[in-house]
Design a protein around this motif. Structure first.
Motif, mmCIF file in Angstrom:
data_model
loop_
_atom_site.group_PDB
_atom_site.id
_atom_site.type_symbol
_atom_site.label_atom_id
_atom_site.label_comp_id
_atom_site.label_asym_id
_atom_site.label_seq_id
_atom_site.Cartn_x
_atom_site.Cartn_y
_atom_site.Cartn_z
ATOM 1 N N MET A 1 1.270 -3.779 -9.715
ATOM 2 C CA MET A 1 1.604 -2.381 -8.972
ATOM 3 C C MET A 1 2.027 -2.688 -7.597
ATOM 4 S SD MET A 1 1.362 -0.054 -11.606
ATOM 5 C CE MET A 1 1.636 1.168 -10.995
ATOM 6 N N GLY A 2 2.565 -1.760 -6.947
ATOM 7 C CA GLY A 2 2.750 -1.484 -5.745
ATOM 8 C C GLY A 2 2.466 -0.008 -5.141
ATOM 9 N N PHE A 3 2.649 0.143 -3.803
ATOM 10 C CA PHE A 3 2.593 1.313 -3.009
ATOM 11 C C PHE A 3 3.447 1.252 -1.559
ATOM 12 C CE2 PHE A 3 -0.534 1.684 -6.204
ATOM 13 C CZ PHE A 3 -0.146 3.161 -7.070
ATOM 14 N N ASN A 4 4.596 1.800 -1.178
ATOM 15 C CA ASN A 4 4.797 1.897 0.151
ATOM 16 C C ASN A 4 5.039 3.164 0.324
ATOM 17 O OD1 ASN A 4 6.984 1.930 -2.346
ATOM 18 N ND2 ASN A 4 7.585 2.701 -0.528
ATOM 19 N N ALA A 5 5.425 2.976 1.883
ATOM 20 C CA ALA A 5 5.968 4.149 2.956
ATOM 21 C C ALA A 5 7.043 3.727 3.337
ATOM 22 C CB ALA A 5 4.882 5.009 3.060
ATOM 23 N N LEU A 146 0.508 -7.614 1.449
ATOM 24 C CA LEU A 146 1.215 -6.627 2.086
ATOM 25 C C LEU A 146 2.640 -7.051 1.965
ATOM 26 C CD1 LEU A 146 -0.968 -6.616 4.916
ATOM 27 C CD2 LEU A 146 -1.392 -4.701 3.135
ATOM 28 N N PHE A 147 3.694 -6.000 1.972
ATOM 29 C CA PHE A 147 4.711 -6.185 1.782
ATOM 30 C C PHE A 147 5.626 -5.192 3.063
ATOM 31 C CE2 PHE A 147 4.767 -3.389 -1.666
ATOM 32 C CZ PHE A 147 5.918 -2.572 -1.422
ATOM 33 N N ILE A 148 6.651 -5.705 2.998
ATOM 34 C CA ILE A 148 7.552 -5.368 4.098
ATOM 35 C C ILE A 148 9.201 -5.842 3.640
ATOM 36 C CG2 ILE A 148 8.496 -5.433 6.424
ATOM 37 C CD1 ILE A 148 6.653 -7.129 6.935
ATOM 38 N N GLU A 149 10.214 -4.912 3.361
ATOM 39 C CA GLU A 149 11.254 -4.590 2.684
ATOM 40 C C GLU A 149 12.419 -3.878 3.734
ATOM 41 O OE1 GLU A 149 11.027 -4.035 -1.296
ATOM 42 O OE2 GLU A 149 10.464 -2.355 -1.157
ATOM 43 N N TYR A 150 13.268 -3.827 3.211
ATOM 44 C CA TYR A 150 14.804 -3.234 3.372
ATOM 45 C C TYR A 150 15.278 -3.191 1.946
ATOM 46 C CZ TYR A 150 19.309 -1.782 5.384
ATOM 47 O OH TYR A 150 19.915 -1.279 6.064
ATOM 48 N N GLU A 151 15.641 -2.264 1.889
ATOM 49 C CA GLU A 151 17.000 -1.604 0.439
ATOM 50 C C GLU A 151 17.759 -0.790 0.899
ATOM 51 O OE1 GLU A 151 15.460 0.162 -3.448
ATOM 52 O OE2 GLU A 151 14.831 0.931 -2.349
ATOM 53 N N ASN A 177 10.509 -0.842 4.149
ATOM 54 C CA ASN A 177 9.603 -0.468 3.689
ATOM 55 C C ASN A 177 8.225 -1.207 4.448
ATOM 56 O OD1 ASN A 177 10.258 1.741 2.785
ATOM 57 N ND2 ASN A 177 11.649 0.327 0.706
ATOM 58 N N PHE A 178 6.708 -0.324 3.902
ATOM 59 C CA PHE A 178 5.985 -1.160 3.726
ATOM 60 C C PHE A 178 5.269 -1.005 2.852
ATOM 61 C CE2 PHE A 178 7.402 -0.511 8.363
ATOM 62 C CZ PHE A 178 7.147 -1.950 8.972
ATOM 63 N N GLY A 179 4.612 -1.598 2.154
ATOM 64 C CA GLY A 179 3.738 -1.244 1.068
ATOM 65 C C GLY A 179 2.368 -2.313 0.599
ATOM 66 N N ILE A 180 1.690 -2.154 -0.641
ATOM 67 C CA ILE A 180 0.464 -3.089 -0.413
ATOM 68 C C ILE A 180 0.881 -3.483 -2.845
ATOM 69 C CG2 ILE A 180 -0.742 -1.104 -0.856
ATOM 70 C CD1 ILE A 180 -3.049 -2.678 -0.148
ATOM 71 N N ASN A 181 0.824 -4.348 -2.179
ATOM 72 C CA ASN A 181 0.462 -4.830 -4.118
ATOM 73 C C ASN A 181 -0.582 -5.750 -4.585
ATOM 74 O OD1 ASN A 181 3.594 -4.594 -4.773
ATOM 75 N ND2 ASN A 181 4.373 -6.636 -4.247
ATOM 76 N N PHE A 182 -0.931 -4.903 -5.579
ATOM 77 C CA PHE A 182 -1.787 -5.203 -6.146
ATOM 78 C C PHE A 182 -1.393 -6.169 -8.052
ATOM 79 C CE2 PHE A 182 -2.817 -1.355 -4.309
ATOM 80 C CZ PHE A 182 -3.796 -1.207 -4.155
ATOM 81 N N LEU A 183 -2.220 -7.052 -8.317
ATOM 82 C CA LEU A 183 -1.896 -8.260 -9.038
ATOM 83 C C LEU A 183 -2.796 -7.422 -10.360
ATOM 84 C CD1 LEU A 183 -0.985 -10.359 -10.123
ATOM 85 C CD2 LEU A 183 -2.630 -12.013 -9.165
ATOM 86 N N LEU A 184 -2.703 -6.237 -11.292
ATOM 87 C CA LEU A 184 -3.403 -6.442 -11.931
ATOM 88 C C LEU A 184 -3.218 -7.417 -12.956
ATOM 89 C CD1 LEU A 184 -1.428 -2.780 -13.063
ATOM 90 C CD2 LEU A 184 -3.580 -3.537 -12.314
ATOM 91 N N ASP A 185 -4.347 -8.173 -14.358
ATOM 92 C CA ASP A 185 -4.474 -8.787 -15.448
ATOM 93 C C ASP A 185 -3.883 -8.534 -16.464
ATOM 94 O OD1 ASP A 185 -5.333 -10.882 -13.296
ATOM 95 O OD2 ASP A 185 -7.393 -10.238 -13.177
#
Length: 185
Positions: A1-5, A146-151, A177-185
């Motif tokens: 899961m991830g969230f970004n702005a 954390l992630f950085i992306e261009y779309e 965009n800048f965001g955060i990813n969580f690993l779900l089990d």
């Protein structure tokens, strides 16, 4: 899961005059389902403001044939956009990724800013096209990155309901965009 702005830059691919790119914010959530260590399917849900700035509108009270009067305005089109993308992970630690796939957008509201007028009835309520992106994930822990992306999104659907001019007007949007990813089990 991830969230970004992120920060958007948008316009329409064709306009009858020279409008400028609109700069605005976006918010998103994503789910990335891994098929292998190199491939995943990524589904996003994004609040996107698309549109353009410095558009011309005709001012009422003037005869449009003998003496048309125009003023400048911004056009804000707010969408909930849902891209479904194939995600290819690469690099020695598979932290980099390229993604591509279709998107569909649902118009929530549309306004022109000069007179603060609701113009949603002028636009089609569904937008669609192709999305392409590149990004990098930066590990913080085993379950947090954390992630950085261009779309980029390129529309393939006419945005106006009654386009009588013949040119096809489609949304085009790029975002950083800048965001955060969580690993779900």
């Amino acid at each position: 899961m991830g969230f970004n702005a992120g920060l958007n830059s948008s316009n329409a691919t064709t306009t009858y005059y020279s409008a400028e790119r609109s700069i605005s914010l976006n918010l998103g959530a994503s789910a990335d389902y891994y098929l292998s260590d190199s491939w995943s399917l990524k589904l996003k849900l994004i609040y996107d403001r698309k549109g353009w700035d410095n558009d011309l509108i005709q001012v009422s009270g003037f005869d449009p044939i003998e003496f048309p009067a125009y003023e400048r305005t911004n056009v804000n089109l707010n969408y909930i956009t849902v891209p479904l993308m194939a995600n290819w992970h690469f690099g020695s630690k598979k932290n980099w990724y390229l993604n591509f796939g279709p998107y569909i957008g649902f118009l929530m509201n549309a306004k022109e800013t000069r007179l603060d007028t609701d113009i949603k009835k002028e636009f089609n309520t569904v937008d669609g096209g192709l999305s392409l992106g590149i990004g990098v994930k930066i590990p913080v822990s085993d379950k947090l990155k954390l992630f950085i992306e261009y779309e980029v999104q390129g529309g393939m659907a006419e945005i106006y309901k009654n386009n009588e001019e013949g040119d096809k007007n489609m949304n085009i949007r790029s975002s950083f965009n800048f965001g955060i990813n969580f690993l779900l089990d």
